[in-house]
Design a protein around this motif. Structure first.
Motif, PDB file in Angstrom:
ATOM      1  N   CYS A   1       0.813  -1.226   0.000  1.00  0.00           N
ATOM      2  CA  CYS A   1       0.000   0.000   0.000  1.00  0.00           C
ATOM      3  C   CYS A   1       0.845   1.273   0.000  1.00  0.00           C
ATOM      4  CB  CYS A   1      -0.961  -0.009   1.190  1.00  0.00           C
ATOM      5  SG  CYS A   1      -0.161   0.278   2.797  1.00  0.00           S
ATOM      6  N   GLY A   2       2.038   1.198   0.583  1.00  0.00           N
ATOM      7  CA  GLY A   2       2.893   2.378   0.613  1.00  0.00           C
ATOM      8  C   GLY A   2       2.694   3.278   1.830  1.00  0.00           C
ATOM      9  N   TYR A   3       1.650   3.039   2.643  1.00  0.00           N
ATOM     10  CA  TYR A   3       1.421   3.966   3.761  1.00  0.00           C
ATOM     11  C   TYR A   3       1.286   3.303   5.133  1.00  0.00           C
ATOM     12  CZ  TYR A   3      -3.409   2.645   2.622  1.00  0.00           C
ATOM     13  OH  TYR A   3      -4.557   1.940   2.355  1.00  0.00           O
ATOM     14  N   CYS A   4       1.249   1.989   5.186  1.00  0.00           N
ATOM     15  CA  CYS A   4       1.087   1.346   6.501  1.00  0.00           C
ATOM     16  C   CYS A   4       2.412   1.393   7.273  1.00  0.00           C
ATOM     17  CB  CYS A   4       0.600  -0.104   6.338  1.00  0.00           C
ATOM     18  SG  CYS A   4       1.884  -1.249   5.785  1.00  0.00           S
TER      19      CYS A   4
ATOM     20  N   CYS B   1       5.229  -0.570   5.344  1.00  0.00           N
ATOM     21  CA  CYS B   1       5.662   0.092   4.107  1.00  0.00           C
ATOM     22  C   CYS B   1       6.509   1.318   4.440  1.00  0.00           C
ATOM     23  CB  CYS B   1       4.460   0.503   3.266  1.00  0.00           C
ATOM     24  SG  CYS B   1       3.667  -0.862   2.394  1.00  0.00           S
TER      25      CYS B   1
ATOM     26  N   CYS C   1       3.535  -5.567   4.294  1.00  0.00           N
ATOM     27  CA  CYS C   1       2.414  -4.623   4.211  1.00  0.00           C
ATOM     28  C   CYS C   1       1.126  -5.261   4.753  1.00  0.00           C
ATOM     29  CB  CYS C   1       2.200  -4.212   2.746  1.00  0.00           C
ATOM     30  SG  CYS C   1       0.763  -3.152   2.493  1.00  0.00           S
ATOM     31  N   VAL C   2       0.451  -4.535   5.632  1.00  0.00           N
ATOM     32  CA  VAL C   2      -0.782  -5.095   6.220  1.00  0.00           C
ATOM     33  C   VAL C   2      -1.919  -5.114   5.196  1.00  0.00           C
ATOM     34  CG1 VAL C   2      -0.133  -4.437   8.563  1.00  0.00           C
ATOM     35  CG2 VAL C   2      -1.544  -2.883   7.213  1.00  0.00           C
TER      36      VAL C   2
HETATM   37 ZN    ZN Z   1       1.587  -1.182   3.424  1.00  0.00          ZN
END
Ligand code: ZN
Ligand code: ZN
Length: 345
Positions: free
Chosen positions: A89-92, A95, A103-104
């Motif tokens: 996702c890039g934001y968890c 990440c 990544c969750v």
């Molecule tokens: Zn993530």
């Protein structure tokens, strides 16, 4: 559309399957142009690991964005992109710390997004997952071949080198002469290692290792390999890249590691049902670091070097097939005729 489908051990066929469609506002639809067959695909291909039958396969996609959901910000239709073997996702939490493989919200390729060995694939979390290739290189075939390994093996070799703590002027040992091991040699050289000892069993692959920057190659096996490496390194190297994952290669890595040194391991563990012998690590305070490579975290820095011409993993592709002949690609890798197979879609 056409896509490779796993039908059972040594049976991968290209079949008509439904086209994937955008399902979420954060999805992108990719028309795949280049993909690859992976050493890790051989685990299910050989029947050594379980996989649903039938299931779509392939996890190293590169292509052109065809459509994006309303919330996708980083790519537009028409952009050239590649994607790592894991969706992230890039934001968890993970990440953000560069551990995209944990990544969750993450996922793998295959199943309902379509495998990467197919004409189209749906990319969930497009903003976090996709790596955009600058427009000026978007149709440069040579550059694209050099960038494709960033989807997996180049990032994985780099993770081995980083995990092993390779630094400028150091001596390191790379265990394994598959595509990941060869990329490990490239990564170690890129990080400035002065002495790189590549250990493998195949003359042609060790030749490529030497072209990639290995200063010494060792083709002996078992105890003889340990002896030879220890002779060359005067008692082992401080940095060892384990790029196979087998019980024997883990043992070898521990034995050629200098007391107090570090083994960076990235090979998918297999054949370790008897457990890992920790005593070889314990006795000499050898650190074991690594795991599945978060290649998304390394994509930008590795791409920058490929684009400026100082890094080129393309020679790991020793065979190219088109999608309809992907089964031939699996066969060639299974029989070790090819190091890694590029699939043109
Ligand atoms: Zn993530
Ligand atoms: Zn792969």
């Amino acid at each position: 559309m056409r896509a490779a489908v796993y039908r059972g051990p040594r049976d991968v066929r290209v079949e008509d399957v439904p086209e994937p469609e955008l399902e979420s506002s954060t999805d992108a639809l990719i028309r795949v142009t280049h993909t690859a067959v992976c050493g890790s695909d051989l685990w299910f291909y050989r029947g050594d690991s379980d996989r649903d039958v039938p299931s779509k396969v392939g996890h190293e996609p590169m292509g052109i964005v065809e459509a994006v959901g309303d919330d996708v910000r980083s790519v537009d239709p028409g952009d050239r992109v590649l994607a790592p073997f894991k969706i992230s996702c890039g934001y968890c939490e993970f990440c953000r710390k560069g551990l995209h493989t944990s990544c969750v919200n993450g996922d793998g390729w295959g199943g309902d997004n379509g495998g990467a060995q197919g004409e189209k694939v749906r990319c969930p979390h497009a903003d976090g997952t996709l790596v955009r290739v600058p427009d000026r290189y978007a149709d440069d075939e040579d550059v694209l071949r050099s960038l494709l390994p960033l989807t997996d093996v180049m990032g994985t070799g780099h993770h081995a080198a980083v995990s092993a703590g390779v630094d400028a002027g150091e001596t390191c040992v790379v265990v394994g002469d598959g595509a990941v091991g060869l990329c490990g040699v490239l990564a170690a050289r890129r990080l400035g290692a002065e002495r790189i000892v590549a250990v493998g069993h195949h003359e042609d692959r060790l030749e490529l290792a030497a072209e990639f920057g290995a200063t010494d190659v060792v083709s002996e096996r078992g105890d003889e390999a340990v002896e030879r490496v220890c002779e060359l390194t005067h008692g082992g190297a401080n940095h060892v890249l384990e790029c196979v994952g087998a019980a024997s290669s883990m043992a070898l890595a521990a034995e050629v590691c200098r007391p107090g040194g570090t083994v960076g391991y990235v090979g998918v563990p297999h054949g370790l049902d008897g457990g890992l012998d920790l005593f070889s690590f314990f006795g000499d305070n050898v650190t074991l670091r690594g795991g599945v490579a978060p290649v998304r975290a390394y994509a930008e820095e590795l791409m920058a070097d490929v684009l400026q011409g100082t890094l080129d993993p393309a020679p790991v592709f020793t065979k190219t097939v088109d999608l309809e002949n992907v089964a031939e690609g699996y066969r060639a890798m299974d029989e070790r005729e090819a190091i890694k197979v590029l699939v043109e879609v």
